[in-house]
Design a protein around this motif. Sequence first.
Motif, PDB file in Angstrom:
ATOM      1  N   SER A 167       0.839  -1.199   0.000  1.00  0.00           N
ATOM      2  CA  SER A 167       0.000   0.000   0.000  1.00  0.00           C
ATOM      3  C   SER A 167       0.875   1.251   0.000  1.00  0.00           C
ATOM      4  O   SER A 167       1.975   1.271   0.559  1.00  0.00           O
ATOM      5  CB  SER A 167      -0.925   0.004   1.214  1.00  0.00           C
ATOM      6  OG  SER A 167      -0.180   0.087   2.412  1.00  0.00           O
ATOM      7  N   ILE A 168       0.377   2.298  -0.640  1.00  0.00           N
ATOM      8  CA  ILE A 168       1.151   3.530  -0.801  1.00  0.00           C
ATOM      9  C   ILE A 168       1.536   4.131   0.550  1.00  0.00           C
ATOM     10  O   ILE A 168       2.691   4.518   0.778  1.00  0.00           O
ATOM     11  CB  ILE A 168       0.362   4.562  -1.632  1.00  0.00           C
ATOM     12  CG1 ILE A 168       0.125   4.028  -3.047  1.00  0.00           C
ATOM     13  CG2 ILE A 168       1.108   5.890  -1.682  1.00  0.00           C
ATOM     14  CD1 ILE A 168       1.388   3.759  -3.830  1.00  0.00           C
ATOM     15  N   LEU A 169       0.589   4.200   1.475  1.00  0.00           N
ATOM     16  CA  LEU A 169       0.872   4.836   2.763  1.00  0.00           C
ATOM     17  C   LEU A 169       1.912   4.052   3.558  1.00  0.00           C
ATOM     18  O   LEU A 169       2.782   4.639   4.215  1.00  0.00           O
ATOM     19  CB  LEU A 169      -0.421   4.994   3.570  1.00  0.00           C
ATOM     20  CG  LEU A 169      -1.432   5.996   3.024  1.00  0.00           C
ATOM     21  CD1 LEU A 169      -2.651   6.077   3.934  1.00  0.00           C
ATOM     22  CD2 LEU A 169      -0.803   7.378   2.865  1.00  0.00           C
ATOM     23  N   TRP A 170       1.817   2.723   3.534  1.00  0.00           N
ATOM     24  CA  TRP A 170       2.817   1.930   4.252  1.00  0.00           C
ATOM     25  C   TRP A 170       4.198   2.112   3.637  1.00  0.00           C
ATOM     26  O   TRP A 170       5.197   2.255   4.354  1.00  0.00           O
ATOM     27  CB  TRP A 170       2.438   0.456   4.263  1.00  0.00           C
ATOM     28  CG  TRP A 170       3.541  -0.400   4.814  1.00  0.00           C
ATOM     29  CD1 TRP A 170       4.375  -1.226   4.122  1.00  0.00           C
ATOM     30  CD2 TRP A 170       3.976  -0.468   6.181  1.00  0.00           C
ATOM     31  NE1 TRP A 170       5.297  -1.817   4.962  1.00  0.00           N
ATOM     32  CE2 TRP A 170       5.070  -1.360   6.233  1.00  0.00           C
ATOM     33  CE3 TRP A 170       3.542   0.138   7.357  1.00  0.00           C
ATOM     34  CZ2 TRP A 170       5.730  -1.669   7.418  1.00  0.00           C
ATOM     35  CZ3 TRP A 170       4.206  -0.167   8.541  1.00  0.00           C
ATOM     36  CH2 TRP A 170       5.283  -1.056   8.565  1.00  0.00           C
ATOM     37  N   LEU A 171       4.285   2.120   2.313  1.00  0.00           N
ATOM     38  CA  LEU A 171       5.576   2.303   1.652  1.00  0.00           C
ATOM     39  C   LEU A 171       6.162   3.675   1.970  1.00  0.00           C
ATOM     40  O   LEU A 171       7.374   3.818   2.164  1.00  0.00           O
ATOM     41  CB  LEU A 171       5.424   2.116   0.142  1.00  0.00           C
ATOM     42  CG  LEU A 171       5.100   0.685  -0.318  1.00  0.00           C
ATOM     43  CD1 LEU A 171       4.826   0.652  -1.819  1.00  0.00           C
ATOM     44  CD2 LEU A 171       6.236  -0.269   0.038  1.00  0.00           C
ATOM     45  N   GLU A 172       5.303   4.697   2.036  1.00  0.00           N
ATOM     46  CA  GLU A 172       5.768   6.038   2.404  1.00  0.00           C
ATOM     47  C   GLU A 172       6.262   6.060   3.849  1.00  0.00           C
ATOM     48  O   GLU A 172       7.300   6.655   4.164  1.00  0.00           O
ATOM     49  CB  GLU A 172       4.631   7.048   2.225  1.00  0.00           C
ATOM     50  CG  GLU A 172       4.292   7.367   0.785  1.00  0.00           C
ATOM     51  CD  GLU A 172       5.331   8.268   0.136  1.00  0.00           C
ATOM     52  OE1 GLU A 172       5.975   9.052   0.859  1.00  0.00           O
ATOM     53  OE2 GLU A 172       5.510   8.173  -1.090  1.00  0.00           O
ATOM     54  N   LEU A 173       5.510   5.415   4.726  1.00  0.00           N
ATOM     55  CA  LEU A 173       5.899   5.359   6.138  1.00  0.00           C
ATOM     56  C   LEU A 173       7.223   4.618   6.298  1.00  0.00           C
ATOM     57  O   LEU A 173       8.124   5.063   7.025  1.00  0.00           O
ATOM     58  CB  LEU A 173       4.800   4.672   6.946  1.00  0.00           C
ATOM     59  CG  LEU A 173       5.050   4.491   8.445  1.00  0.00           C
ATOM     60  CD1 LEU A 173       5.244   5.829   9.129  1.00  0.00           C
ATOM     61  CD2 LEU A 173       3.902   3.720   9.094  1.00  0.00           C
ATOM     62  N   LYS A 174       7.346   3.510   5.611  1.00  0.00           N
ATOM     63  CA  LYS A 174       8.573   2.724   5.682  1.00  0.00           C
ATOM     64  C   LYS A 174       9.765   3.511   5.147  1.00  0.00           C
ATOM     65  O   LYS A 174      10.869   3.449   5.704  1.00  0.00           O
ATOM     66  CB  LYS A 174       8.377   1.430   4.892  1.00  0.00           C
ATOM     67  CG  LYS A 174       9.537   0.462   4.974  1.00  0.00           C
ATOM     68  CD  LYS A 174       9.201  -0.829   4.251  1.00  0.00           C
ATOM     69  CE  LYS A 174      10.389  -1.772   4.237  1.00  0.00           C
ATOM     70  NZ  LYS A 174      10.083  -3.044   3.541  1.00  0.00           N
ATOM     71  N   GLU A 175       9.557   4.278   4.089  1.00  0.00           N
ATOM     72  CA  GLU A 175      10.633   5.099   3.531  1.00  0.00           C
ATOM     73  C   GLU A 175      11.105   6.130   4.550  1.00  0.00           C
ATOM     74  O   GLU A 175      12.309   6.372   4.707  1.00  0.00           O
ATOM     75  CB  GLU A 175      10.160   5.789   2.257  1.00  0.00           C
ATOM     76  CG  GLU A 175      11.254   6.604   1.566  1.00  0.00           C
ATOM     77  CD  GLU A 175      10.789   7.229   0.266  1.00  0.00           C
ATOM     78  OE1 GLU A 175      11.576   7.969  -0.348  1.00  0.00           O
ATOM     79  OE2 GLU A 175       9.632   6.984  -0.135  1.00  0.00           O
TER      80      GLU A 175
END
Length: 314
Positions: A167-175
């Motif tokens: 998911s986009i939000l998880w990938l952003e958070l992980k980044e």
Amino acid sequence: MTYRHYLQKTDRNHIIIDWEDKVTNDSGEASVKPIYPEFKTGEDENGNEWYRSDDIVVEGEDGNQYSAKYKRGIVDWEATWEKYERDSYDGIATGEGDSPFRIYYQKTQATQGIDIVYNGRTLKTGLIEKVWDRPTHNQFNDFVGEIIISDEAFETVNNKVDINDNSILWLELKENLNQEEWYEPIKYGRTEKEAGIKQRLRRKLEAQMATENVRAEKGFDGVDVDLLQEFEEDYEYIYEVKRSNANPIDVYQCVMYWDAYSRTDDSNLSKVILVARSIGDNAASMVDRWNNRQDEYGDEYNIEFQPLSEYDLD
């Protein structure tokens, strides 16, 4: 541990276990109580708090901003185990250990890392690789934390048992978590070198009342000392710092500091302090013996042991 957020989300949430003793035929019910770790207080060698909490904001495809709370720290194992000792814990302890808490956090690679909490439910526990793309390591065994997500814009997998890794939000958070050094897993314990402990002790000494200056003193009579603390009342302390236990050779080091610094023209030395995790019986006896002796000028030695915990450095 798995249900602690669920149980505190509203007053209506309860988990009840019905039980029956097949030997005595006794029966009853027990309420599941949430268990929380106690975290280490104080600062690391860079002056950062051991326990940290941040709100991390990410942007979705719709242009809106969403946040997750990231809490983490170093577990104070003694305080936690004492809090949940079988004999004093106000609840039912399972397993064979003295503390039911040890079932979940065991100071191992398997239990280190971050839990993902989504709308009051703990989805995953003990994550390092999933969040930071790095393997687990013993240096993170004391590191425990949570990513708390309350916004349903963060997607889960279909059966709701995990966050959607794509998911986009998880990938952003992980980044975000991987780009900022402040968010990285916290190393603790044997990985901290004596130099770091000395730096933290120096900051604490500088903050003391009546302290005029604290510095690393080098080269007097061929001897370097860890820290020299000067007071406004014109007396001085020398500190010898050890990250582990104090041994007899460390006491001899303190005596050498006393003798060498006392020979300098501007010496106002009042005490040499040996700071270490603990001190053995032989070393402690040696401190007592030297304190009953006089130096070459007829002054009594004044050597003192202080544990790292005295300065919240353990």
